[in-house]
Scaffold this active site. Structure first.
Site, PDB file in Angstrom:
ATOM      1  N   ASP A   9       0.870  -1.161   0.000  1.00  0.00           N
ATOM      2  CA  ASP A   9       0.000   0.000   0.000  1.00  0.00           C
ATOM      3  C   ASP A   9       0.916   1.223   0.000  1.00  0.00           C
ATOM      4  OD1 ASP A   9      -2.421   1.556   0.352  1.00  0.00           O
ATOM      5  OD2 ASP A   9      -1.837   1.776   2.455  1.00  0.00           O
ATOM      6  N   ARG A  10       0.418   2.364  -0.425  1.00  0.00           N
ATOM      7  CA  ARG A  10       1.282   3.545  -0.476  1.00  0.00           C
ATOM      8  C   ARG A  10       1.195   4.358   0.812  1.00  0.00           C
ATOM      9  NH1 ARG A  10       0.679   8.882  -4.031  1.00  0.00           N
ATOM     10  NH2 ARG A  10      -0.119   9.534  -2.013  1.00  0.00           N
ATOM     11  N   ASP A  11       0.090   5.068   1.012  1.00  0.00           N
ATOM     12  CA  ASP A  11      -0.030   5.990   2.142  1.00  0.00           C
ATOM     13  C   ASP A  11      -0.056   5.243   3.470  1.00  0.00           C
ATOM     14  OD1 ASP A  11      -0.207   8.230   0.394  1.00  0.00           O
ATOM     15  OD2 ASP A  11      -2.314   7.762   0.043  1.00  0.00           O
ATOM     16  N   GLU A  17       1.432   9.109   6.216  1.00  0.00           N
ATOM     17  CA  GLU A  17       0.028   9.452   5.992  1.00  0.00           C
ATOM     18  C   GLU A  17      -0.492  10.280   7.154  1.00  0.00           C
ATOM     19  OE1 GLU A  17      -4.375   7.561   5.133  1.00  0.00           O
ATOM     20  OE2 GLU A  17      -2.686   6.195   5.390  1.00  0.00           O
ATOM     21  N   ASN A  52      -5.322   3.022  -3.223  1.00  0.00           N
ATOM     22  CA  ASN A  52      -6.543   3.791  -3.459  1.00  0.00           C
ATOM     23  C   ASN A  52      -6.174   5.268  -3.401  1.00  0.00           C
ATOM     24  OD1 ASN A  52      -8.134   1.489  -3.572  1.00  0.00           O
ATOM     25  ND2 ASN A  52      -8.878   1.666  -1.476  1.00  0.00           N
ATOM     26  N   GLN A  53      -6.551   6.008  -4.403  1.00  0.00           N
ATOM     27  CA  GLN A  53      -6.287   7.450  -4.451  1.00  0.00           C
ATOM     28  C   GLN A  53      -7.580   8.193  -4.771  1.00  0.00           C
ATOM     29  OE1 GLN A  53      -3.471   9.090  -3.573  1.00  0.00           O
ATOM     30  NE2 GLN A  53      -2.669   7.111  -2.928  1.00  0.00           N
ATOM     31  N   ARG A 104     -11.130  -0.464  -6.787  1.00  0.00           N
ATOM     32  CA  ARG A 104     -10.809   0.062  -5.463  1.00  0.00           C
ATOM     33  C   ARG A 104     -10.701  -1.073  -4.442  1.00  0.00           C
ATOM     34  NH1 ARG A 104     -10.865   4.854  -2.790  1.00  0.00           N
ATOM     35  NH2 ARG A 104     -11.481   4.787  -0.618  1.00  0.00           N
ATOM     36  N   LYS A 105      -9.633  -1.028  -3.632  1.00  0.00           N
ATOM     37  CA  LYS A 105      -9.530  -1.986  -2.531  1.00  0.00           C
ATOM     38  C   LYS A 105     -10.708  -1.745  -1.588  1.00  0.00           C
ATOM     39  CE  LYS A 105      -5.516  -0.382  -1.536  1.00  0.00           C
ATOM     40  NZ  LYS A 105      -4.291  -0.036  -0.821  1.00  0.00           N
TER      41      LYS A 105
END
Length: 160
Positions: A9-11, A17, A52-53, A104-105
């Site tokens: 995951d990114r954030d 985050e 997810n963005q 989307r997750k």
């Protein structure tokens, strides 16, 4: 022969985050992230970002601003000797005009795209995330999920 992969995951996992990360000036790579990515790459894992963005569809930032953040991260990764195979993201959000989508997750479409495109064996792969939706997406794709505390070090993760 199938590849093994680590999806992240990114954030909250790659970068700090604190709500939505809306600009490059807010994008701060967490300590030891690149070091751990390099270690896992040396163990033969392909590396992917799955994120997810939805802030894009909510009008909080643009896709161009997101691309700036991703370019910065890819450049920093390259400097550290890390190759990110792909960044997959969903810009939809159920509370915006984009509505519900299948990418989307907690849905697993982004993972499934990477699995198919890069010949990945889900049984040899991991998804590191900080939310239950990450773990649900991993489970749907047949990948082992590793739940980490938000903005925590990846040093505690033991992947061979």
């Amino acid at each position: 022969m199938l590849n093994k992969a680590i999806f992240l995951d990114r954030d909250g996992v790659i970068n700090h985050e604190n709500g939505y990360t809306t600009s490059l000036s807010e994008f701060k790579i967490l300590p030891d992230v690149l070091l751990n990515l390099k270690k896992w790459q040396e163990l033969g894992y392909l590396l992917f970002i799955i994120s997810n963005q939805g802030g894009i569809s909510k009008g909080l930032f643009t896709q161009q601003e997101l691309e700036k953040m991703h370019t910065f991260f890819l450049d920093e990764s390259k400097k550290a000797g890390v190759s990110i195979s792909e960044i997959y993201y969903c810009m939809h959000h159920p509370q915006s005009n984009s509505g519900k989508c299948i990418c989307r997750k907690p849905d697993s479409v982004m993972l499934e795209k990477a699995i198919a495109r890069f010949s990945i064996d889900p049984k040899q792969s991991y998804f590191i995330g900080d939310k239950d939706t990450d773990m649900q997406a991993a489970q749907k794709a047949g990948i082992k999920g590793i739940l980490v505390p938000i903005n925590d070090s990846l040093n505690k993760i033991n992947i061979h």
